[in-house]
Structures are given as structure tokens and as C-alpha cells.
Scaffold this active site. Structure first.
Site, PDB file in Angstrom:
ATOM      1  N   GLY A 115       0.824  -1.195   0.000  1.00  0.00           N
ATOM      2  CA  GLY A 115       0.000   0.000   0.000  1.00  0.00           C
ATOM      3  C   GLY A 115       0.854   1.239   0.000  1.00  0.00           C
ATOM      4  N   GLY A 117       0.551   5.499   1.296  1.00  0.00           N
ATOM      5  CA  GLY A 117      -0.192   6.610   1.864  1.00  0.00           C
ATOM      6  C   GLY A 117       0.489   7.894   1.454  1.00  0.00           C
ATOM      7  N   SER A 118       0.142   8.971   2.125  1.00  0.00           N
ATOM      8  CA  SER A 118       0.772  10.233   1.734  1.00  0.00           C
ATOM      9  C   SER A 118       2.195  10.344   2.269  1.00  0.00           C
ATOM     10  CB  SER A 118      -0.085  11.408   2.187  1.00  0.00           C
ATOM     11  OG  SER A 118      -0.729  11.101   3.377  1.00  0.00           O
ATOM     12  N   PHE A 119       2.517   9.513   3.272  1.00  0.00           N
ATOM     13  CA  PHE A 119       3.864   9.617   3.845  1.00  0.00           C
ATOM     14  C   PHE A 119       4.807   8.508   3.401  1.00  0.00           C
ATOM     15  CE2 PHE A 119       1.293  11.984   6.890  1.00  0.00           C
ATOM     16  CZ  PHE A 119       2.007  13.163   6.929  1.00  0.00           C
ATOM     17  N   GLU A 121       5.499   4.356   1.491  1.00  0.00           N
ATOM     18  CA  GLU A 121       5.109   3.165   0.733  1.00  0.00           C
ATOM     19  C   GLU A 121       5.390   1.966   1.633  1.00  0.00           C
ATOM     20  OE1 GLU A 121       6.272   3.574  -3.786  1.00  0.00           O
ATOM     21  OE2 GLU A 121       7.776   4.407  -2.463  1.00  0.00           O
ATOM     22  N   LYS A 137       7.718  -0.048   6.012  1.00  0.00           N
ATOM     23  CA  LYS A 137       7.221   1.222   5.474  1.00  0.00           C
ATOM     24  C   LYS A 137       8.415   2.132   5.221  1.00  0.00           C
ATOM     25  CE  LYS A 137       4.146   5.027   6.852  1.00  0.00           C
ATOM     26  NZ  LYS A 137       3.068   5.408   7.769  1.00  0.00           N
ATOM     27  N   ASP A 230      -6.156  10.440  12.669  1.00  0.00           N
ATOM     28  CA  ASP A 230      -6.219   9.906  11.300  1.00  0.00           C
ATOM     29  C   ASP A 230      -6.910   8.542  11.292  1.00  0.00           C
ATOM     30  OD1 ASP A 230      -5.849  10.132   8.605  1.00  0.00           O
ATOM     31  OD2 ASP A 230      -3.740   9.547   8.600  1.00  0.00           O
ATOM     32  N   ASN A 235      -6.424   2.982   7.734  1.00  0.00           N
ATOM     33  CA  ASN A 235      -5.421   2.951   8.799  1.00  0.00           C
ATOM     34  C   ASN A 235      -5.736   1.913   9.873  1.00  0.00           C
ATOM     35  OD1 ASN A 235      -3.799   4.829   7.611  1.00  0.00           O
ATOM     36  ND2 ASN A 235      -4.647   6.574   8.726  1.00  0.00           N
ATOM     37  N   ASP A 249      -0.689   3.480  11.578  1.00  0.00           N
ATOM     38  CA  ASP A 249      -0.404   4.828  11.081  1.00  0.00           C
ATOM     39  C   ASP A 249      -0.510   5.894  12.179  1.00  0.00           C
ATOM     40  OD1 ASP A 249       0.167   6.980   9.564  1.00  0.00           O
ATOM     41  OD2 ASP A 249      -1.342   6.618   8.023  1.00  0.00           O
TER      42      ASP A 249
HETATM   43  N1  LIG Z   1       1.905  -3.738   8.542  1.00  0.00           N
HETATM   44  C1  LIG Z   1       1.214  -3.697   7.414  1.00  0.00           C
HETATM   45  N2  LIG Z   1       0.787  -4.837   6.844  1.00  0.00           N
HETATM   46  C2  LIG Z   1       0.067  -4.821   5.703  1.00  0.00           C
HETATM   47  N3  LIG Z   1      -0.253  -3.682   5.044  1.00  0.00           N
HETATM   48  C3  LIG Z   1       0.146  -2.515   5.548  1.00  0.00           C
HETATM   49  C4  LIG Z   1       0.904  -2.457   6.763  1.00  0.00           C
HETATM   50  N4  LIG Z   1       1.148  -1.158   7.046  1.00  0.00           N
HETATM   51  C5  LIG Z   1       0.581  -0.452   6.066  1.00  0.00           C
HETATM   52  N5  LIG Z   1      -0.021  -1.235   5.168  1.00  0.00           N
HETATM   53  C6  LIG Z   1      -0.736  -0.805   3.939  1.00  0.00           C
HETATM   54  O1  LIG Z   1      -0.108   0.362   3.460  1.00  0.00           O
HETATM   55  C7  LIG Z   1      -1.022   1.455   3.455  1.00  0.00           C
HETATM   56  C8  LIG Z   1      -0.280   2.742   3.788  1.00  0.00           C
HETATM   57  O2  LIG Z   1       0.299   2.626   5.065  1.00  0.00           O
HETATM   58  P1  LIG Z   1       0.254   3.845   6.091  1.00  0.00           P
HETATM   59  O3  LIG Z   1      -1.147   4.216   6.371  1.00  0.00           O
HETATM   60  O4  LIG Z   1       1.079   3.494   7.295  1.00  0.00           O
HETATM   61  O5  LIG Z   1       0.967   4.958   5.240  1.00  0.00           O
HETATM   62  P2  LIG Z   1       0.839   6.552   5.348  1.00  0.00           P
HETATM   63  O6  LIG Z   1       1.656   7.122   4.267  1.00  0.00           O
HETATM   64  O7  LIG Z   1       1.191   6.984   6.715  1.00  0.00           O
HETATM   65  O8  LIG Z   1      -0.695   6.747   5.103  1.00  0.00           O
HETATM   66  P3  LIG Z   1      -1.611   8.043   5.330  1.00  0.00           P
HETATM   67  O9  LIG Z   1      -1.814   8.641   4.004  1.00  0.00           O
HETATM   68  O10 LIG Z   1      -2.858   7.450   5.889  1.00  0.00           O
HETATM   69  O11 LIG Z   1      -0.937   8.931   6.310  1.00  0.00           O
HETATM   70  C9  LIG Z   1      -2.100   1.073   4.437  1.00  0.00           C
HETATM   71  O12 LIG Z   1      -3.311   1.680   4.152  1.00  0.00           O
HETATM   72  C10 LIG Z   1      -2.174  -0.436   4.281  1.00  0.00           C
HETATM   73  O13 LIG Z   1      -3.007  -0.772   3.196  1.00  0.00           O
HETATM   74 MG   LIG Z   2      -2.364   5.534   6.319  1.00  0.00          MG
END
Ligand SMILES: Nc1ncnc2c1ncn2[C@@H]1O[C@H](COP(=O)(O)OP(=O)(O)OP(=O)(O)O)[C@@H](O)[C@H]1O
Ligand SMILES: [Mg+2]
Length: 537
Positions: A115, A117-119, A121, A137, A230, A235, A249
Site C-alpha cells: 500500500g 499513503g501520503s507519507f 510506501e 514502510k 487519522d 489505517n 499509522d
Molecule cells: N503492517 C502492514 N501490513 C500490511 N499492510 C500494511 C501495513 N502497514 C501499512 N499497510 C498498507 O499500506 C497502506 C499505507 O500505510 P500507512 O497508512 O502506514 O501509510 P501513510 O503514508 O502513513 O498513510 P496516510 O496517508 O494514511 O498517512 C495502508 O493503508 C495499508 O493498506
Molecule cells: Mg495511512
């Protein structure tokens, strides 16, 4: 003259819609962002890397950061001295030719993108050292300043803080290299968003369980005066092994005690509480986000990111055609969580006192207690069986000794000198000795057998552990091993046995290493032990 394109107007339907499967599971896994309504976040540094930034090799990173210590991987941990491992990066199992690669590439094999998100991968990876699967991540943006770096490191602190809670994601370690943050955590099956798109209709019983999980996770944050800010389906992650929902998250977590609300960042506008627009950040904002997420989950509803429908939902006007599909009990809870006035919303503690949630908690508690009880019963039954076997062995031994004393039983009768002993039999110096392996067979009386095994294993060891080596535990743990008179007796037996064996012709078909009676005893014991092993399983 430079032409400026006018922004396109946003077109809104004036009706709520069901969620549409606007994105297939496969494309989600490929990391394409499904979130059409995702609002831009209040970020100081919007400097996204090119789409193909997955190959974090050194040359790329060198181009993006000055040659300094950022090229060396540094562990990041806020855990205290009680957890010294967290601040040490494990050495990579990769060969020396890989020394120019990032720590991430040396330690992990990247399998898939989970996945984005904005912060960051998130990748599914296999740890090269233990072969296990994890999620890592990787921050999308480079650390362009101390402030931004500090914000990302704060996320690590929060992950570490809540890692132990069963409704928060388990965090392993974090490190920085090439001005990026890497976070290794447990691999989850999917996010709640992916789950909803897959199932579309989720049974209400399951909704209640999800609500309970998330309220428990949220309570652990609120108890520390922290707010998540959030909370949304994307999340929340579902555990790989069970159905437990876990909060993830922690990038926007805000400390109500320490931080100034000017530093708070609002999350996804689809889940945002109305008071956030006025800059009021409180625990009630999380409750609203959770309430609207439950509405989305229970009604399979597409949440608006803005527009009149966005405002309607925040004025307590919930679409009848959607909300009517769920029970009155769930409706009431969701409506209370989505109250326009934050003061009227129940707290996580109050919600956990809801009779239905209470019943579920009690059921879970009793199931847990039952599980623990059955585990401890199994353990103690194993111990009792072990002891009983010991007692039986002891009883048999005493019986045999008693019979021996009464001259009713001879433990090892020296075999009669065989007529097959050839005159050319070896001289006393070259008499055939009993090979150690044969002793086991010959000495299959309770006494001899016991000491054969005892000589192989340490008596001080846990008999159950020894039984894992395929050794009958009760034999090894016999108290008679330490009985001096018994040992003397046994020594006498062994001497006589040795003498008899020396005389025996091992090749002779008439030779019988032990009497059937004695073998029977040992096979009885073996049977018992098998029964014990089976029972343990
Ligand atoms: N431990 C994990 N196991 C499986 N999938 C995960 C895991 N962590 C994150 N993901 C996938 O990755 C995506 C993005 O992760 P995350 O929300 O931590 O990123 P972010 O950049 O902080 O997102 P946001 O835009 O919500 O701030 C999640 O929505 C999920 O689908
Ligand atoms: Mg997220």
C-alpha cells in the site's frame, strides 16, 4: 504570455452513494492510490519522489543527499535501556559484494507493495536472516530538515509505545538511511478498506467486534492523552493470523499535554470531525472519525470528502436509506459518536460500557480464561502423568525386588553355557564384548534398562524435555537412579550379565538376550509412554 489554467470545479451529487469498487484488489496491491477523495494534507514538505522510486539503491540516494553520515544506516529507537536490542541494527546476512546496497536491501527481499499513503510506501518483505515475512514502510520524502525528520521520528516513538497492545500494530524496529525512514512491523493481511471492498456486506456481529477492537485500541491512546487524528478504514489493519483489528499509522498522533494545537495536522477530510475546521483538536474528534468509519463499514457507503453531503453528515443528518439497513442498537451508537457537538459524544470508556460491548468483552474474557485454563490443565496433566509413570515404575521395581528377595524371581538369569561354544572360542583377552547398543536390548529389565537410559541422558534435565528426544521420560526420571543399594544390586546383576554374555555366542540362534517376561515389562512401559505422548498432543 504564460497561460494559467483555471481549476476545474468540483462536481457533487446531492445524494449519498454506495461505495464503488473503483479499484481492484490487484491494483491496490500495486500501490495505486484508490482514494479519489483524498484531500491534500497539511504538509510542510510536498516533494514527492518519482513514481518509480522503489529501487532505493545507493546511487539514487547519493544523488539526493549530501555525502555524510546519512549514507550509513542508523537505528532509531525511543525504547529505554530495558530494550537495548532496539537501538542496534542486526548485521545483514548478505555477502560482502552487497556492501554498497542499502541496509534494507541487504536485510530484506522485497516481495510486493502492500500500500501507499501520503507519507510512505509499504512493502511486504522477507527477512533474509530468519525467512519470516514482515511489512516495511519507507518514507516517500527525504528528510529535508530537522523539523520534518523530528516529525517522522515521532511516529516511530508512537509505534514503539503502542506496539504491545493487541489492538495496535506490532512494531519491530526502525532505522534511517539515505535521508529516509524505514519502519519494520508485523505483516497484516489487509486494511479494513480493502476488507470492505472485498466483502462489501459485513455482518453486523463482525461490525460490533471491529468496533470493540478499535475502541480498545483508541482507549490506550486516549488514556495517555494522545489523539490519533487519522482514524479511517485505511489505517486499520487486520492481523495475519486472526481477525483482530489493529490501529496503525501513528503519523499524526498529537499529544494533548505537550503540543500546541497549532502543530496538529488534520487527517483525511472524509473522516474529519466538524470542529477540526475551527482548530479544535480533542479526543472527541477521534470518536467522530471512528463513528463515521463504522457508518461506512456497516452501510457500505461512499463518504463524501466535501460538499453539502459532507456538511449534512456533520449536522447529524444520516441518510435514511443507508442507516435503516442496520439495527437500531448500532444506529444509536453510530449517531451518538457522530454528534455535531463534541461535548455530547461519548468517550471511548463510556462506549466500552455499552451493554452489548460489555457482553462481548465478557465473552472474550471467558474464552481467554478458558484457553488459559485448558492450557494449564494440559500442562499439569502432563506433569501428573509423568509422576504417575514414575510411581508405577517405582512400584514395579519394588515388586520385582520383593520377588527377588523371596527368590521367586531372578531378574537376569545367566544363560546356560551354550553347546555352541566352540573349543576355538577366543581367549579370555579376546572374548567378544557386548557392544553398547546391545546392552540396551539385553538389559531390558526395569533396572538395567533404566540405567542404560540414565547413562545416555542427564538425570537433572526436565523429563518432558527429554521425552522430546524420543526418550521415555519416566525411565529417566526414576528416583531409584539415586538409590545406592539398588545400584549395588544392579551392579551385581550387570556383572552376572556380563559374565553370561561373555560366554554367549552372539551368532547362535539359541541365544536370547533377555527373557520374554522382562521384555514384556519394558514394552508395557513403552506403551504407557506413547499414550502419554499422544495425550500431550
Ligand atoms: N503492517 C502492514 N501490513 C500490511 N499492510 C500494511 C501495513 N502497514 C501499512 N499497510 C498498507 O499500506 C497502506 C499505507 O500505510 P500507512 O497508512 O502506514 O501509510 P501513510 O503514508 O502513513 O498513510 P496516510 O496517508 O494514511 O498517512 C495502508 O493503508 C495499508 O493498506
Ligand atoms: Mg495511512
Amino acid at each position: 504570455m504564460e497561460k494559467h489554467r483555471l481549476p476545474l470545479p468540483e462536481l457533487h451529487d446531492d445524494k449519498h452513494r454506495h461505495k464503488q469498487q473503483i479499484q481492484t484488489q490487484a491494483s491496490k496491491h500495486n500501490g495505486e492510490n484508490s482514494n479519489r477523495f483524498r484531500p491534500p494534507k497539511n504538509k510542510r514538505y510536498r516533494c514527492f519522489l518519482p513514481a518509480d522510486n522503489n529501487n532505493l539503491n545507493r546511487s539514487q540516494s547519493l544523488g539526493s543527499c549530501s555525502a555524510n553520515s546519512s549514507q550509513i544506516a542508523h537505528a532509531i529507537s525511543f525504547r529505554g535501556p530495558e530494550c537495548p536490542d532496539a537501538s542496534i541494527l542486526p548485521s545483514s546476512p548478505a555477502s560482502a559484494d552487497w556492501s554498497d546496497r542499502s541496509h534494507f536491501e541487504q536485510c530484506f527481499q522485497r516481495l510486493a507493495k502492500l500500500g501507499e499513503g501520503s507519507f510512505g510506501e509499504v512493502f511486504q518483505v522477507r527477512d533474509r536472516s530468519d525467512g519470516r515475512l514482515y511489512a516495511v514502510k519507507i518514507s516517500k520524502q527525504l528528510f529535508r530538515g530537522e523539523q520534518y525528520r523530528a516529525e517522522r521520528l515521532e511516529e516511530v516513538r508512537r509505534y514503539e509505545e503502542f506496539s504491545g497492545h493487541e489492538n495496535c500494530i506490532r512494531f519491530i524496529r526502525a532505522w534511517e538511511q539515505y535521508d529516509r525512514l524505514f519502519m519494520q512491523m508485523e505483516l497484516c493481511r489487509e486494511s479494513l478498506e480493502q476488507y470492505l471492498l472485498r466483502c462489501q456486506r459485513i455482518p453486523e456481529e463482525r461490525i460490533w467486534h471491529i468496533l470493540l477492537d478499535l475502541l480498545r485500541g483508541l482507549k490506550s491512546l486516549h488514556d495517555r492523552n494522545l489523539i490519533h487524528l487519522d482514524i479511517k478504514l485505511d489505517n486499520v489493519l487486520i492481523g495475519e493470523d486472526d481477525e483482530t483489528c489493529k490501529l496503525a499509522d501513528f503519523g499524526l498522533v498529537f499529544d494533548l499535554d505537550r503540543s500546541n494545537s497549532r502543530h496538529a495536522t488534520e487527517g483525511d477530510s472524509r473522516y474529519m470531525a466538524p470542529e477540526i475546521l475551527q482548530g479544535h483538536f480533542s479526543k472527541a474528534a477521534d470518536i467522530f472519525s471512528l463513528g463515521i468509519a463504522m457508518l461506512e463499514l456497516a452501510c457500505y457507503m461512499d463518504l463524501p470528502a466535501n460538499g453539502p453531503l459532507w456538511h449534512e453528515l456533520r449536522q447529524g443528518i444520516l441518510p435514511e436509506e443507508f442507516i435503516n439497513k442496520i439495527s437500531l442498537e448500532l444506529q444509536t451508537v453510530i449517531k451518538s459518536m457522530m454528534m455535531p457537538d463534541p461535548m455530547q459524544r461519548p468517550t471511548a470508556d463510556q462506549l466500552l460500557l455499552h451493554p452489548r460491548l460489555q457482553r462481548m468483552q465478557q465473552k472474550r474474557q471467558s474464552l481467554m480464561t478458558l484457553g488459559q485454563l485448558s492450557r494449564s490443565i494440559r500442562r499439569s496433566r502432563r506433569k501428573v502423568w509423568g509422576k504417575m509413570c514414575n510411581w508405577k515404575t517405582t512400584a514395579f521395581r519394588y515388586l520385582f525386588y520383593f520377588l527377588e528377595v523371596l527368590h521367586l524371581y531372578k531378574p537376569i538369569a545367566p544363560p546356560k553355557p551354550s553347546i555352541n561354544i566352540a573349543p576355538s572360542s577366543p581367549t579370555p583377552t579376546s572374548k567378544p564384548r557386548v557392544p553398547p547398543g546391545e546392552l540396551t536390548l539385553v538389559g531390558s529389565t526395569p533396572i538395567a534398562n533404566r540405567d542404560c537410559f540414565a547413562s545416555h541422558f542427564l538425570s537433572g534435565e526436565d523429563p518432558l524435555e527429554l521425552s522430546q528426544h524420543g526418550t521415555p521420560s519416566a525411565i529417566n526420571s526414576t528416583p531409584l537412579n539415586h538409590n545406592k543399594s539398588r545400584l549395588e544390586l544392579q551392579k551385581k546383576n550387570m556383572d552376572s550379565l556380563d559374565k553370561s554374555v561373555q560366554m554367549a555366542d552372539f551368532e547362535s540362534p539359541t541365544f536370547r538376550p533377555s527373557s520374554p517376561k522382562i521384555l514384556d515389562t519394558s514394552s508395557f512401559r513403552r506403551k504407557k509412554l506413547f499414550a502419554l505422548d499422544y495425550d500431550d498432543e
